[in-house]
Design an enzyme around this catalytic site. Structure first.
Site, mmCIF file in Angstrom:
data_model
loop_
_atom_site.group_PDB
_atom_site.id
_atom_site.type_symbol
_atom_site.label_atom_id
_atom_site.label_comp_id
_atom_site.label_asym_id
_atom_site.label_seq_id
_atom_site.Cartn_x
_atom_site.Cartn_y
_atom_site.Cartn_z
ATOM 1 N N CYS A 257 0.860 -1.182 0.000
ATOM 2 C CA CYS A 257 0.000 0.000 0.000
ATOM 3 C C CYS A 257 0.899 1.235 0.000
ATOM 4 O O CYS A 257 2.036 1.169 -0.475
ATOM 5 C CB CYS A 257 -0.965 -0.010 1.192
ATOM 6 S SG CYS A 257 -0.177 0.201 2.796
ATOM 7 N N HIS A 258 0.434 2.345 0.534
ATOM 8 C CA HIS A 258 1.227 3.579 0.520
ATOM 9 C C HIS A 258 2.364 3.535 1.529
ATOM 10 O O HIS A 258 3.530 3.737 1.193
ATOM 11 C CB HIS A 258 0.316 4.779 0.800
ATOM 12 C CG HIS A 258 0.987 6.099 0.589
ATOM 13 N ND1 HIS A 258 0.463 7.290 1.053
ATOM 14 C CD2 HIS A 258 2.148 6.434 -0.047
ATOM 15 C CE1 HIS A 258 1.263 8.294 0.712
ATOM 16 N NE2 HIS A 258 2.291 7.793 0.040
#
Length: 300
Positions: A257-258
């Site tokens: 993810c981020h």
């Protein structure tokens, strides 16, 4: 006999009731449509501890609401009652169903024990008598590992002979529980961005592994890595129930993810779905861009 109706694609919300803290709070950039898909069990007190990772993207949704997917169905389960235990534990996971009655309702507990010994099915009785929200799924709690449940329930479950119904008492009342199946415990590890980069340099890597990006489409548009299948977390309702048909639980699975927070929650959830080896990319694509490949854009 365990009926097919008692093995739904998604296990009941009550699984979160018996877990201590399988996963930490999930942070999303906006309110997700999970609220319309999932319901909360009312037993908040089953969680003496939770983690709340700092993140600029805070949402009220808690990932404990994600429902564990059931493992391979058992065609038939023969239940018998036992108050004893056997050796157990180790690096294994167990598939558990149970029913719960109030602490002061011992007469009902003894009556249910007799009925199970007489051949009635625990899951049928759970539907009628259990006070746990899992009653809606015949008492099914899904696959569990050590450290996920309150101690009294865990001790009884991991020492229970396979397919025998055993009893235990917790702060919530009396339980009759049954271990339906068991398997080796899955692996979940953090992998550093530089280690992941080395793997990506191997031309065979993308054929041998499966990569999942749980960011939202607008994030992926700003920065992405090759080979990842995008499964936006806010669209969990569409891809969650089909995860074991779209991906191979036996293959190495990498989740990104981020910043590595949302992906860790999904990685832990994948364990409950039977995925055997899961790797969370530590720090997410941001750490990859900063520490490995500056050509990958960063964003806030």
């Amino acid at each position: 006999m365990l009926r097919a109706s008692h093995l739904p694609p998604l296990a009941c919300p009550a699984f979160r009731s018996l877990r201590l803290s399988l996963v930490s709070s999930l942070n999303l950039s906006t309110t997700s449509n999970f609220h319309g898909l999932l319901t909360l069990a009312p037993c908040q007190g089953f969680f003496p501890k939770t983690l709340n990772p700092a993140s600029p993207n805070v949402c009220s949704y808690n990932f404990k609401q994600l429902l564990p997917m059931m493992g391979p169905p058992c065609s038939q389960v023969t239940a018998s009652y036992s108050s004893g235990s056997s050796t157990g534990g180790g690096d294994r996971e167990i598939l558990v169903q149970h029913l719960l009655v109030k602490e002061d309702n011992l007469k009902l507990l003894l009556d249910l024990q007799k009925r199970i010994s007489g051949g009635e099915d625990l899951s049928d009785l759970a539907l009628e008598y259990s006070i746990c929200p899992s009653k809606e799924e015949g008492g099914m709690l899904g696959w569990v590992r050590k450290g996920q449940m309150v101690p009294e329930f865990e001790e009884a479950a991991f020492n229970a002979p396979l397919n025998k119904v055993v009893r235990c008492k917790t702060n919530f009342g009396w339980h009759l529980l049954q271990v339906i199946s068991e398997r080796e415990e899955s692996l979940l590890e953090e992998i550093q961005p530089d280690e992941f980069h080395v793997k990506m340099l191997d031309h065979n890597f993308l054929e041998e592994a499966q990569l999942i990006d749980v960011r939202e489409p607008e994030e992926v548009a700003q920065a992405s890595l090759p080979g990842f299948k995008v499964l936006p977390l806010k669209q969990f309702g569409s891809w969650g129930p089909e995860i074991t048909t779209k991906f191979d639980p036996q293959k190495d699975t990498y989740v990104m993810c981020h910043h590595g927070v949302r992906s860790l929650q999904v990685a832990k959830w994948l364990q409950t779905q039977g995925f055997r080896r899961i790797y969370n990319i530590s720090g997410g694509i941001h750490a990859y861009a900063v520490n490995v490949d500056p050509s990958v854009p960063t964003y806030t």
